[in-house]
Design a protein around this motif. Structure first.
Motif, PDB file in Angstrom:
ATOM      1  N   ARG A   1      60.218  24.640  -8.536  1.00 24.28           N
ATOM      2  CA  ARG A   1      61.342  25.469  -9.070  1.00 24.28           C
ATOM      3  C   ARG A   1      61.985  24.995 -10.266  1.00 24.28           C
ATOM      4  O   ARG A   1      62.205  23.549 -10.031  1.00 24.28           O
ATOM      5  N   LEU A   2      62.889  25.669 -11.051  1.00 26.44           N
ATOM      6  CA  LEU A   2      63.829  24.970 -11.891  1.00 26.44           C
ATOM      7  C   LEU A   2      65.088  25.751 -11.887  1.00 26.44           C
ATOM      8  O   LEU A   2      65.143  26.913 -12.078  1.00 26.44           O
ATOM      9  N   LEU A   3      66.177  24.858 -11.690  1.00 31.81           N
ATOM     10  CA  LEU A   3      67.333  25.256 -11.680  1.00 31.81           C
ATOM     11  C   LEU A   3      67.863  24.790 -13.221  1.00 31.81           C
ATOM     12  O   LEU A   3      68.380  23.809 -13.484  1.00 31.81           O
ATOM     13  N   TYR A   4      68.360  25.820 -13.714  1.00 34.96           N
ATOM     14  CA  TYR A   4      69.037  25.433 -15.340  1.00 34.96           C
ATOM     15  C   TYR A   4      70.527  25.803 -15.287  1.00 34.96           C
ATOM     16  O   TYR A   4      70.966  26.771 -15.117  1.00 34.96           O
ATOM     17  N   LEU A   5      71.420  24.854 -15.586  1.00 32.53           N
ATOM     18  CA  LEU A   5      72.720  24.973 -15.879  1.00 32.53           C
ATOM     19  C   LEU A   5      72.968  25.132 -17.217  1.00 32.53           C
ATOM     20  O   LEU A   5      73.078  24.039 -17.942  1.00 32.53           O
ATOM     21  N   PRO A   6      73.481  26.265 -17.853  1.00 36.59           N
ATOM     22  CA  PRO A   6      73.833  26.430 -19.111  1.00 36.59           C
ATOM     23  C   PRO A   6      74.977  25.893 -19.673  1.00 36.59           C
ATOM     24  O   PRO A   6      75.493  25.663 -20.824  1.00 36.59           O
ATOM     25  N   GLY A   7      75.977  25.595 -18.716  1.00 39.72           N
ATOM     26  CA  GLY A   7      77.185  25.000 -18.823  1.00 39.72           C
ATOM     27  C   GLY A   7      78.371  25.834 -18.602  1.00 39.72           C
ATOM     28  O   GLY A   7      79.740  25.532 -19.078  1.00 39.72           O
ATOM     29  N   ASP A   8      78.320  27.289 -18.237  1.00 40.50           N
ATOM     30  CA  ASP A   8      79.154  28.324 -18.348  1.00 40.50           C
ATOM     31  C   ASP A   8      79.503  28.437 -16.642  1.00 40.50           C
ATOM     32  O   ASP A   8      80.061  29.344 -16.181  1.00 40.50           O
ATOM     33  N   GLY A   9      78.962  27.464 -15.929  1.00 39.71           N
ATOM     34  CA  GLY A   9      79.351  27.591 -14.521  1.00 39.71           C
ATOM     35  C   GLY A   9      77.775  28.273 -13.618  1.00 39.71           C
ATOM     36  O   GLY A   9      77.895  28.198 -12.262  1.00 39.71           O
ATOM     37  N   ARG A  10      77.224  29.024 -14.252  1.00 44.52           N
ATOM     38  CA  ARG A  10      76.077  29.633 -13.708  1.00 44.52           C
ATOM     39  C   ARG A  10      74.658  28.858 -13.474  1.00 44.52           C
ATOM     40  O   ARG A  10      74.841  27.515 -14.099  1.00 44.52           O
ATOM     41  N   VAL A  11      73.863  29.377 -12.842  1.00 50.23           N
ATOM     42  CA  VAL A  11      72.879  28.649 -12.455  1.00 50.23           C
ATOM     43  C   VAL A  11      71.498  29.539 -12.581  1.00 50.23           C
ATOM     44  O   VAL A  11      71.379  30.412 -12.058  1.00 50.23           O
ATOM     45  N   VAL A  12      70.644  29.216 -13.455  1.00 50.15           N
ATOM     46  CA  VAL A  12      69.517  30.003 -13.862  1.00 50.15           C
ATOM     47  C   VAL A  12      68.240  29.563 -12.940  1.00 50.15           C
ATOM     48  O   VAL A  12      67.756  28.616 -13.139  1.00 50.15           O
ATOM     49  N   ASP A  13      67.626  30.463 -12.017  1.00 51.02           N
ATOM     50  CA  ASP A  13      66.818  30.036 -11.282  1.00 51.02           C
ATOM     51  C   ASP A  13      65.384  30.680 -11.520  1.00 51.02           C
ATOM     52  O   ASP A  13      65.306  31.861 -11.614  1.00 51.02           O
ATOM     53  N   GLY A  14      64.191  29.997 -11.538  1.00 49.48           N
ATOM     54  CA  GLY A  14      63.106  30.509 -11.845  1.00 49.48           C
ATOM     55  C   GLY A  14      61.797  29.633 -11.684  1.00 49.48           C
ATOM     56  O   GLY A  14      62.106  28.303 -11.705  1.00 49.48           O
ATOM     57  N   GLU A  15      60.867  30.232 -12.270  1.00 48.70           N
ATOM     58  CA  GLU A  15      59.754  29.505 -12.383  1.00 48.70           C
ATOM     59  C   GLU A  15      59.920  28.493 -13.590  1.00 48.70           C
ATOM     60  O   GLU A  15      60.316  29.022 -14.787  1.00 48.70           O
ATOM     61  N   PRO A  16      59.568  27.259 -13.715  1.00 50.15           N
ATOM     62  CA  PRO A  16      59.812  26.307 -14.834  1.00 50.15           C
ATOM     63  C   PRO A  16      59.228  26.795 -16.332  1.00 50.15           C
ATOM     64  O   PRO A  16      60.068  26.925 -17.081  1.00 50.15           O
ATOM     65  N   ALA A  17      57.887  27.322 -16.234  1.00 52.70           N
ATOM     66  CA  ALA A  17      57.635  27.827 -17.789  1.00 52.70           C
ATOM     67  C   ALA A  17      58.501  29.134 -18.172  1.00 52.70           C
ATOM     68  O   ALA A  17      58.845  29.053 -19.188  1.00 52.70           O
ATOM     69  N   ALA A  18      58.867  29.811 -17.179  1.00 55.21           N
ATOM     70  CA  ALA A  18      59.557  31.187 -17.540  1.00 55.21           C
ATOM     71  C   ALA A  18      60.997  30.854 -17.956  1.00 55.21           C
ATOM     72  O   ALA A  18      61.401  31.204 -18.998  1.00 55.21           O
TER      73      ALA A  18
ATOM     74  N   GLU B   1      91.476  19.223 -12.658  1.00 53.31           N
ATOM     75  CA  GLU B   1      91.997  18.930 -14.188  1.00 53.31           C
ATOM     76  C   GLU B   1      91.083  19.637 -15.311  1.00 53.31           C
ATOM     77  O   GLU B   1      90.926  19.600 -16.372  1.00 53.31           O
ATOM     78  N   SER B   2      90.218  20.776 -14.795  1.00 51.55           N
ATOM     79  CA  SER B   2      89.360  21.414 -15.381  1.00 51.55           C
ATOM     80  C   SER B   2      90.070  22.833 -15.499  1.00 51.55           C
ATOM     81  O   SER B   2      90.437  23.445 -14.584  1.00 51.55           O
ATOM     82  N   ASP B   3      89.899  23.672 -16.576  1.00 50.23           N
ATOM     83  CA  ASP B   3      90.384  25.105 -16.827  1.00 50.23           C
ATOM     84  C   ASP B   3      89.296  26.105 -16.439  1.00 50.23           C
ATOM     85  O   ASP B   3      89.780  27.248 -16.512  1.00 50.23           O
ATOM     86  N   ARG B   4      88.200  25.732 -16.298  1.00 49.16           N
ATOM     87  CA  ARG B   4      87.066  26.514 -15.825  1.00 49.16           C
ATOM     88  C   ARG B   4      86.412  25.735 -14.588  1.00 49.16           C
ATOM     89  O   ARG B   4      86.208  24.518 -14.430  1.00 49.16           O
ATOM     90  N   PRO B   5      85.561  26.719 -13.869  1.00 51.63           N
ATOM     91  CA  PRO B   5      84.790  26.126 -12.484  1.00 51.63           C
ATOM     92  C   PRO B   5      83.582  25.595 -12.933  1.00 51.63           C
ATOM     93  O   PRO B   5      83.130  25.973 -14.107  1.00 51.63           O
ATOM     94  N   THR B   6      83.216  24.303 -12.417  1.00 50.71           N
ATOM     95  CA  THR B   6      81.957  23.665 -12.662  1.00 50.71           C
ATOM     96  C   THR B   6      80.763  24.289 -12.500  1.00 50.71           C
ATOM     97  O   THR B   6      79.809  24.568 -13.101  1.00 50.71           O
ATOM     98  N   LEU B   7      80.763  25.278 -11.272  1.00 50.37           N
ATOM     99  CA  LEU B   7      79.808  25.816 -10.707  1.00 50.37           C
ATOM    100  C   LEU B   7      80.583  27.323 -10.422  1.00 50.37           C
ATOM    101  O   LEU B   7      81.708  27.308  -9.752  1.00 50.37           O
ATOM    102  N   ARG B   8      80.029  28.307 -10.705  1.00 54.28           N
ATOM    103  CA  ARG B   8      80.581  29.751 -10.555  1.00 54.28           C
ATOM    104  C   ARG B   8      79.799  30.720  -9.743  1.00 54.28           C
ATOM    105  O   ARG B   8      78.512  30.900 -10.512  1.00 54.28           O
ATOM    106  N   ASP B   9      80.108  31.119  -8.849  1.00 55.14           N
ATOM    107  CA  ASP B   9      79.381  32.137  -8.272  1.00 55.14           C
ATOM    108  C   ASP B   9      77.770  31.789  -7.915  1.00 55.14           C
ATOM    109  O   ASP B   9      77.001  32.971  -8.298  1.00 55.14           O
ATOM    110  N   VAL B  10      77.369  30.926  -7.413  1.00 53.94           N
ATOM    111  CA  VAL B  10      76.250  30.461  -7.438  1.00 53.94           C
ATOM    112  C   VAL B  10      75.498  30.699  -5.868  1.00 53.94           C
ATOM    113  O   VAL B  10      75.956  30.296  -4.956  1.00 53.94           O
ATOM    114  N   THR B  11      74.407  31.692  -5.914  1.00 58.33           N
ATOM    115  CA  THR B  11      73.708  31.816  -4.696  1.00 58.33           C
ATOM    116  C   THR B  11      72.324  31.536  -5.000  1.00 58.33           C
ATOM    117  O   THR B  11      71.527  32.030  -6.027  1.00 58.33           O
ATOM    118  N   LEU B  12      71.739  30.779  -4.126  1.00 59.99           N
ATOM    119  CA  LEU B  12      70.199  30.490  -4.312  1.00 59.99           C
ATOM    120  C   LEU B  12      69.942  29.928  -2.931  1.00 59.99           C
ATOM    121  O   LEU B  12      70.776  29.563  -2.203  1.00 59.99           O
TER     122      LEU B  12
END
Length: 543
Positions: A211-228, A13-24
């Protein structure tokens, strides 16, 4: 331990992927925090870890997810039950037995473990989680924090190497939340369990994350140290926002770290004007409750409470889980039991008791949004719910939808309410109830499942209700919301009111209910980052 290799998840039902090319990769013994706005794919990420995505939720998964060497494409959830334990947002809805001990043993029974092994693991888990005295208790008699610990224990008895938690503190009071997080961190540090945890209330948990995984809403996952990661994203706890305002680098993630750096900031605030309490016109109360009593078999939930709600005033009702807050709200609204006392709502002809009115008429005088917002939603689509709310209340067409878009924009009109996330479903229920705009609005844990942006929008909506002359009573464990929104605070314990006063008076006097800014800047009387920014502006030092 957990690997995502070029994972893309798309729903029909979605016109774009919920997760997109996530590698972690998440290593053994890490506590990984998953954050992002409501509806950005956090639950999809969590469910992919134990194979619920796509085996049970539908959609299409490209790439591969491996857990302890097992590919979830070839191993459905039943084949991962001994490796991955999952605890959802509402532990009570996931229980399948009646008592604590039975619930702890149930998962092992499904894995066909020998009885001696089961008995040993039950005892170990009771001791690990500090719930040995609850072993014979019925699950429905437990507090929220106790239920959450039992839910964690029910998956721990299988000795999983991975624990997935979806908003484990969203329904808990501050003390109960600290207890649950203490258990989680002990599992990570002492037993080497890998924990993946999604949470909107970052102020409670971010200091424990590796670790912190941030999902901005465009399918990406931003992975890094929480403070950064938090340095550049649009969601952040008050402590991080205070660090940004003060120019601290790196940003502090705990109150202890912030206090170590705050001496200069406290000095700059020495001559600043103390934040004044919100002034509300002294008007007669629109709702008066006297000697309200609510009893259940074996317990008194509300023990003779008096309360007045005035037009234009926002009152926060606080207290630990099981203190009687929800019972009081239902009794005042008229739909719940009330064995004693009176409730009177001012109307043109005098006063009326909501309990004496049919439900439809009562809702026009006192509106209530419960903790489980799905109870208010019964139609097939978001659009149908909004249209029905407009018709029932006589509001102009589009009123409910406009309010929904303020809380969480972009919900598809044809989406079924059951298919919404917890936060989206809450936003829809809020919009439906607030469309009626009754003179008294009661909200029970209204920010459960809402991200920081949605909470800011919610705060603006409630302030407009108060500005329009409506009385608002909010039962909540969200101390940051109370600090930013409430005019007064009432604290309950064991069915009685134990403290009442202005927001600053009550919150500054209680370590359990103090917001992060107050803890950092104590003994100065600041509660929010906004207050600090305004004070610095008056001294000519904006940051």
């Amino acid at each position: 331990m957990i690997g995502f290799d070029r994972v893309t998840v798309r729903y029909a039902e979605s016109d774009r992927p919920t997760l997109r090319d996530v590698t972690l990769r998440i290593d053994e013994g890490e506590l990984c925090l998953v954050v992002g706005r409501t509806g950005t794919g956090k639950s999809t990420l969590l469910r992919a870890i134990n194979g619920l995505v796509p085996h049970f939720t539908g959609g299409t998964l490209h790439g591969s997810v491996t857990v302890d060497g097992r590919d979830t494409r070839r191993h459905p959830p039943r084949d991962l039950a001994d490796v991955v334990g999952v605890v959802g947002q509402d532990p009570l809805s996931g229980f399948v037995t009646d008592t604590v001990e039975e619930e702890l043993a149930y998962g092992m029974e499904q894995l066909a473990l020998p009885a001696p092994v089961m008995r040993k693991r039950v005892e170990e888990t009771l001791d690990l989680l500090g719930i040995a005295e609850l072993r014979d208790r019925p699950l429905r008699t437990l507090s929220g924090g106790q239920q959450q610990r039992v839910a964690i224990g029910s998956v721990l008895t299988a000795h999983p190497r991975v624990l997935v938690l979806d908003e484990p503190t969203s329904a808990l009071d501050p003390t109960a939340a600290e207890d649950v997080l203490a258990v989680v961190t002990r599992l990570v540090h002492d037993l080497g369990v890998t924990v993946v945890l999604a949470e909107h209330r970052l102020e409670r948990v971010v200091q424990y994350a590796d670790r912190l995984l941030y999902l901005p809403g465009d399918g990406r996952v931003v992975d890094g140290e929480p403070a950064a990661v938090l340095a550049d994203v649009d969601i952040a706890p008050p402590l991080v926002e205070l660090g940004r305002l003060a120019g601290w680098t790196p940003l502090p993630l705990s109150v202890r770290d912030a206090r170590r750096r705050a001496a200069a900031l406290r000095h700059r605030l020495t001559d600043a004007a103390v934040p004044a309490a919100t002034t509300v016109p002294d008007t007669p109360p629109v709702l008066t409750a006297r000697d309200v009593v609510v009893r259940y078999p074996g317990t008194v939930a509300v023990a003779g409470v008096d309360m007045e709600l005035s037009p234009g005033r926002i009152v926060a009702l606080m207290g630990r889980n099981g203190s009687g807050k929800s019972s009081l709200l239902w009794a005042v609204q008229g739909s719940g039991p009330r064995q004693g006392g009176t409730v009177a709502v001012a109307v043109a002809q005098g006063t009326v008791d909501p309990k004496a009115l049919p439900p439809g008429r009562a809702r026009r005088h006192v509106g209530l949004v419960p903790q489980t917002p799905g109870d208010l939603l019964y139609l097939e689509t978001v659009e149908a719910e909004c249209d029905q709310a407009d018709r029932e209340t006589g509001a102009p067409a589009g009123t409910c939808r406009a309010m929904l878009d303020q809380l969480t924009p972009g919900l598809p009109a044809d989406r079924h309410p059951r298919d919404l996330s917890e936060g989206q479903r809450l936003a829809l229920a809020l919009a439906v109830q607030l469309t009626a705009a009754p003179p008294v609005v009661l909200l029970d844990e209204p920010t459960r499942g809402l991200d920081y942006r949605a909470k800011r929008q919610f705060t603006a909506v409630v302030r407009r209700l108060a500005a329009d002359g409506r009385a608002v009573l909010i039962a909540t464990h969200d101390v940051e919301l109370v600090a930013a929104l409430a005019d007064q605070v009432v604290v309950m314990a064991e069915g009685e009111i134990v403290a009442a006063g202005t927001t600053a008076e009550v919150m500054l006097a209680s370590p359990a209910f103090a917001p992060q800014v107050a803890k950092v800047l104590a003994p100065a009387p600041w509660l929010t980052v906004e207050q600090v920014a305004a004070a610095l502006a008056t001294t000519g030092e904006p940051g």
